[in-house]
Design a protein around this motif. Structure first.
Motif, PDB file in Angstrom:
ATOM      1  N   GLN A 159      77.429   5.557 -40.586  1.00  0.00           N
ATOM      2  CA  GLN A 159      78.430   6.609 -40.649  1.00  0.00           C
ATOM      3  C   GLN A 159      78.283   7.379 -41.966  1.00  0.00           C
ATOM      4  OE1 GLN A 159      82.470   5.490 -39.484  1.00  0.00           O
ATOM      5  NE2 GLN A 159      81.677   3.546 -38.715  1.00  0.00           N
ATOM      6  N   HIS A 160      78.666   8.648 -41.919  1.00  0.00           N
ATOM      7  CA  HIS A 160      78.614   9.508 -43.091  1.00  0.00           C
ATOM      8  C   HIS A 160      79.928  10.256 -43.218  1.00  0.00           C
ATOM      9  CE1 HIS A 160      74.184   9.064 -43.443  1.00  0.00           C
ATOM     10  NE2 HIS A 160      74.251   8.962 -42.127  1.00  0.00           N
ATOM     11  N   VAL A 161      80.411  10.385 -44.443  1.00  0.00           N
ATOM     12  CA  VAL A 161      81.606  11.175 -44.723  1.00  0.00           C
ATOM     13  C   VAL A 161      81.211  12.272 -45.695  1.00  0.00           C
ATOM     14  CG1 VAL A 161      83.968  11.141 -45.591  1.00  0.00           C
ATOM     15  CG2 VAL A 161      83.087   9.171 -44.323  1.00  0.00           C
ATOM     16  N   HIS A 162      81.536  13.496 -45.359  1.00  0.00           N
ATOM     17  CA  HIS A 162      81.031  14.641 -46.106  1.00  0.00           C
ATOM     18  C   HIS A 162      82.049  15.157 -47.128  1.00  0.00           C
ATOM     19  CE1 HIS A 162      77.996  14.345 -43.095  1.00  0.00           C
ATOM     20  NE2 HIS A 162      78.781  14.791 -42.127  1.00  0.00           N
ATOM     21  N   TRP A 186      78.101  11.145 -37.794  1.00  0.00           N
ATOM     22  CA  TRP A 186      77.027  10.209 -37.476  1.00  0.00           C
ATOM     23  C   TRP A 186      75.702  10.658 -38.071  1.00  0.00           C
ATOM     24  CZ3 TRP A 186      78.370   5.637 -36.306  1.00  0.00           C
ATOM     25  CH2 TRP A 186      79.498   5.379 -35.510  1.00  0.00           C
ATOM     26  N   VAL A 187      75.725  11.780 -38.798  1.00  0.00           N
ATOM     27  CA  VAL A 187      74.486  12.282 -39.401  1.00  0.00           C
ATOM     28  C   VAL A 187      74.757  12.614 -40.868  1.00  0.00           C
ATOM     29  CG1 VAL A 187      73.509  13.175 -37.257  1.00  0.00           C
ATOM     30  CG2 VAL A 187      75.004  14.645 -38.619  1.00  0.00           C
ATOM     31  N   ALA A 188      73.708  12.524 -41.684  1.00  0.00           N
ATOM     32  CA  ALA A 188      73.818  12.879 -43.095  1.00  0.00           C
ATOM     33  C   ALA A 188      74.116  14.371 -43.238  1.00  0.00           C
ATOM     34  CB  ALA A 188      72.521  12.519 -43.818  1.00  0.00           C
ATOM     35  N   PHE A 189      74.587  14.760 -44.413  1.00  0.00           N
ATOM     36  CA  PHE A 189      75.087  16.120 -44.597  1.00  0.00           C
ATOM     37  C   PHE A 189      74.054  17.192 -44.238  1.00  0.00           C
ATOM     38  CE2 PHE A 189      76.374  19.801 -47.239  1.00  0.00           C
ATOM     39  CZ  PHE A 189      77.595  20.049 -46.618  1.00  0.00           C
ATOM     40  N   PRO A 190      72.781  17.067 -44.645  1.00  0.00           N
ATOM     41  CA  PRO A 190      71.814  18.114 -44.257  1.00  0.00           C
ATOM     42  C   PRO A 190      71.703  18.274 -42.742  1.00  0.00           C
ATOM     43  CG  PRO A 190      70.931  16.774 -46.032  1.00  0.00           C
ATOM     44  CD  PRO A 190      72.171  16.077 -45.556  1.00  0.00           C
ATOM     45  N   ASP A 191      71.772  17.171 -41.996  1.00  0.00           N
ATOM     46  CA  ASP A 191      71.701  17.267 -40.539  1.00  0.00           C
ATOM     47  C   ASP A 191      73.011  17.785 -39.959  1.00  0.00           C
ATOM     48  OD1 ASP A 191      69.041  16.453 -40.035  1.00  0.00           O
ATOM     49  OD2 ASP A 191      69.596  14.371 -40.422  1.00  0.00           O
ATOM     50  N   GLY A 204      85.521  18.629 -35.139  1.00  0.00           N
ATOM     51  CA  GLY A 204      86.082  17.428 -35.745  1.00  0.00           C
ATOM     52  C   GLY A 204      85.170  16.930 -36.850  1.00  0.00           C
ATOM     53  N   ALA A 205      85.767  16.530 -37.989  1.00  0.00           N
ATOM     54  CA  ALA A 205      84.946  16.041 -39.100  1.00  0.00           C
ATOM     55  C   ALA A 205      85.776  15.159 -40.020  1.00  0.00           C
ATOM     56  CB  ALA A 205      84.363  17.198 -39.900  1.00  0.00           C
ATOM     57  N   SER A 206      85.128  14.124 -40.570  1.00  0.00           N
ATOM     58  CA  SER A 206      85.741  13.265 -41.580  1.00  0.00           C
ATOM     59  C   SER A 206      85.203  13.652 -42.945  1.00  0.00           C
ATOM     60  CB  SER A 206      85.426  11.791 -41.302  1.00  0.00           C
ATOM     61  OG  SER A 206      86.147  11.334 -40.174  1.00  0.00           O
ATOM     62  N   LEU A 207      86.120  13.833 -43.906  1.00  0.00           N
ATOM     63  CA  LEU A 207      85.758  14.379 -45.204  1.00  0.00           C
ATOM     64  C   LEU A 207      86.347  13.565 -46.342  1.00  0.00           C
ATOM     65  CD1 LEU A 207      86.578  18.123 -44.400  1.00  0.00           C
ATOM     66  CD2 LEU A 207      84.376  16.947 -44.108  1.00  0.00           C
ATOM     67  N   VAL A 208      85.720  13.691 -47.507  1.00  0.00           N
ATOM     68  CA  VAL A 208      86.313  13.231 -48.763  1.00  0.00           C
ATOM     69  C   VAL A 208      87.072  14.421 -49.334  1.00  0.00           C
ATOM     70  CG1 VAL A 208      85.872  12.423 -51.101  1.00  0.00           C
ATOM     71  CG2 VAL A 208      84.493  11.557 -49.210  1.00  0.00           C
ATOM     72  N   PRO A 209      88.410  14.350 -49.442  1.00  0.00           N
ATOM     73  CA  PRO A 209      89.185  15.517 -49.879  1.00  0.00           C
ATOM     74  C   PRO A 209      88.755  16.017 -51.248  1.00  0.00           C
ATOM     75  CG  PRO A 209      90.626  13.823 -48.982  1.00  0.00           C
ATOM     76  CD  PRO A 209      89.269  13.208 -49.104  1.00  0.00           C
ATOM     77  N   GLU A 210      88.720  17.325 -51.392  1.00  0.00           N
ATOM     78  CA  GLU A 210      88.338  17.930 -52.656  1.00  0.00           C
ATOM     79  C   GLU A 210      89.308  17.539 -53.767  1.00  0.00           C
ATOM     80  OE1 GLU A 210      86.348  20.217 -55.489  1.00  0.00           O
ATOM     81  OE2 GLU A 210      85.753  19.377 -53.555  1.00  0.00           O
ATOM     82  N   ALA A 211      90.582  17.314 -53.400  1.00  0.00           N
ATOM     83  CA  ALA A 211      91.600  17.006 -54.403  1.00  0.00           C
ATOM     84  C   ALA A 211      91.526  15.567 -54.911  1.00  0.00           C
ATOM     85  CB  ALA A 211      92.990  17.272 -53.836  1.00  0.00           C
ATOM     86  N   ALA A 212      90.701  14.741 -54.292  1.00  0.00           N
ATOM     87  CA  ALA A 212      90.604  13.347 -54.719  1.00  0.00           C
ATOM     88  C   ALA A 212      89.995  13.271 -56.126  1.00  0.00           C
ATOM     89  CB  ALA A 212      89.749  12.550 -53.741  1.00  0.00           C
ATOM     90  N   GLY A 213      90.594  12.468 -56.995  1.00  0.00           N
ATOM     91  CA  GLY A 213      90.075  12.282 -58.334  1.00  0.00           C
ATOM     92  C   GLY A 213      88.879  11.353 -58.355  1.00  0.00           C
ATOM     93  N   PRO A 214      88.264  11.146 -59.538  1.00  0.00           N
ATOM     94  CA  PRO A 214      87.057  10.317 -59.636  1.00  0.00           C
ATOM     95  C   PRO A 214      87.250   8.901 -59.098  1.00  0.00           C
ATOM     96  CG  PRO A 214      87.397  11.560 -61.654  1.00  0.00           C
ATOM     97  CD  PRO A 214      88.613  11.778 -60.821  1.00  0.00           C
ATOM     98  N   LEU A 215      88.370   8.256 -59.419  1.00  0.00           N
ATOM     99  CA  LEU A 215      88.586   6.891 -58.947  1.00  0.00           C
ATOM    100  C   LEU A 215      88.752   6.855 -57.437  1.00  0.00           C
ATOM    101  CD1 LEU A 215      90.948   5.399 -61.691  1.00  0.00           C
ATOM    102  CD2 LEU A 215      88.500   4.975 -61.333  1.00  0.00           C
ATOM    103  N   ARG A 232      92.074   7.123 -43.705  1.00  0.00           N
ATOM    104  CA  ARG A 232      91.675   5.728 -43.914  1.00  0.00           C
ATOM    105  C   ARG A 232      91.001   5.577 -45.264  1.00  0.00           C
ATOM    106  NH1 ARG A 232      89.356   4.253 -37.827  1.00  0.00           N
ATOM    107  NH2 ARG A 232      91.387   4.387 -36.771  1.00  0.00           N
ATOM    108  N   ASN A 233      90.639   4.338 -45.588  1.00  0.00           N
ATOM    109  CA  ASN A 233      90.070   4.063 -46.910  1.00  0.00           C
ATOM    110  C   ASN A 233      88.844   4.909 -47.215  1.00  0.00           C
ATOM    111  OD1 ASN A 233      92.001   2.155 -47.449  1.00  0.00           O
ATOM    112  ND2 ASN A 233      90.724   0.402 -46.899  1.00  0.00           N
ATOM    113  N   ALA A 234      88.033   5.167 -46.205  1.00  0.00           N
ATOM    114  CA  ALA A 234      86.751   5.835 -46.450  1.00  0.00           C
ATOM    115  C   ALA A 234      86.763   7.313 -46.113  1.00  0.00           C
ATOM    116  CB  ALA A 234      85.646   5.147 -45.643  1.00  0.00           C
ATOM    117  N   ARG A 235      87.878   7.840 -45.570  1.00  0.00           N
ATOM    118  CA  ARG A 235      87.808   9.209 -45.060  1.00  0.00           C
ATOM    119  C   ARG A 235      89.176   9.760 -44.711  1.00  0.00           C
ATOM    120  NH1 ARG A 235      84.237   8.079 -40.212  1.00  0.00           N
ATOM    121  NH2 ARG A 235      83.629   6.392 -41.594  1.00  0.00           N
ATOM    122  N   VAL A 236      89.206  11.080 -44.584  1.00  0.00           N
ATOM    123  CA  VAL A 236      90.306  11.767 -43.920  1.00  0.00           C
ATOM    124  C   VAL A 236      89.671  12.589 -42.799  1.00  0.00           C
ATOM    125  CG1 VAL A 236      92.263  13.329 -44.124  1.00  0.00           C
ATOM    126  CG2 VAL A 236      91.615  11.891 -46.064  1.00  0.00           C
TER     127      VAL A 236
END
Length: 221
Positions: free
Chosen positions: A180-183, A123-128, A147-158, A208-212
């Motif tokens: 919402q923010h996904v880090h 619920w907060v941007a990455f710096p917060d 608990g945290a929702s993330l963009v996986p490091e292994a995800a490619g550019p697309l 989900r589409n926007a996060r793991v």
């Protein structure tokens, strides 16, 4: 930022919080992950922030923990207080409910055995989020469940583009609600390392589409 979050978890939103979510697969997987992680710990004292409606009370009761329960929303704390009031008399005093922000937390003496932070960091941007992690770390606990929702490091550019577009759509549709923010996974894990934590258990809660989304069990490195 925090004012919007408090507003989002007040009144009817607080009263109906559990009922709206308890039947979801995410909720059920969170409960399973929390039970498994607590079973591997000897946590007699816990600080849980944000405590919310006290959704983990049953799990804390199972291990007989003494809990400091911190939340900025009085509505959520009122719901939690009602649950505590239903416990046996000799257990009600094991819960101390405190109205405060995660950003107001100070080091504790003695430090709790375990710190818990679920469903807040996105619920907060990455710096917060980093600032919140610093506050949680300063409490001095040797262990943490996060608990945290993330963009996986292994995800490619697309795939990364898809995550970003999906999150933008979610926030546009809910534009009158807190954003919402996904880090990024690599940056998130790097901050945990910088703060002296190591991951000893990680469990995927949802994809989900926007996060793991994950639960992490951390110990001091």
């Amino acid at each position: 930022m925090m004012d919007k979050l408090v507003e989002a978890y007040s009144g009817d939103r607080a009263r109906n919080y559990d009922a709206r979510r308890a039947a979801s697969k995410r909720w059920q997987r969170e409960v399973a992950a929390m039970k498994a992680m607590l079973a591997d710990l000897d946590a007699r004292t816990v600080l849980d922030c944000p405590f919310g409606t006290g959704r983990w009370i049953a799990e804390y009761e199972a291990i007989g923990a003494t809990v400091t329960a911190v939340d900025l929303s009085q509505g959520m704390l009122d719901e939690a207080a009602a649950k505590v009031a239903e416990l046996p008399k000799d257990r009600q005093g094991a819960y101390t409910l405190v109205r405060a922000s995660i950003f107001d937390l100070s080091p504790m003496q003695p430090a709790p055995d375990l710190t818990v932070c679920i469903r807040f960091l996105n619920w907060v941007a990455f710096p917060d989020a980093v600032r919140a992690l610093e506050r949680l770390t300063a409490l001095g606990s040797p262990r943490m469940i996060l608990g945290a929702s993330l963009v996986p490091e292994a995800a490619g550019p697309l795939r990364r583009l898809w995550y970003g577009l999906s999150l933008a759509v979610i926030n546009w549709r809910a534009r009158n609600k807190p954003m919402q923010h996904v880090h990024p996974e690599a940056a998130f894990l790097a901050e945990l390392t910088r703060l002296g934590w190591r991951v000893v258990d990680r469990r995927e809660i949802m994809r989900r589409n926007a996060r793991v989304n994950y639960f992490f069990r951390l110990e001091r490195a």
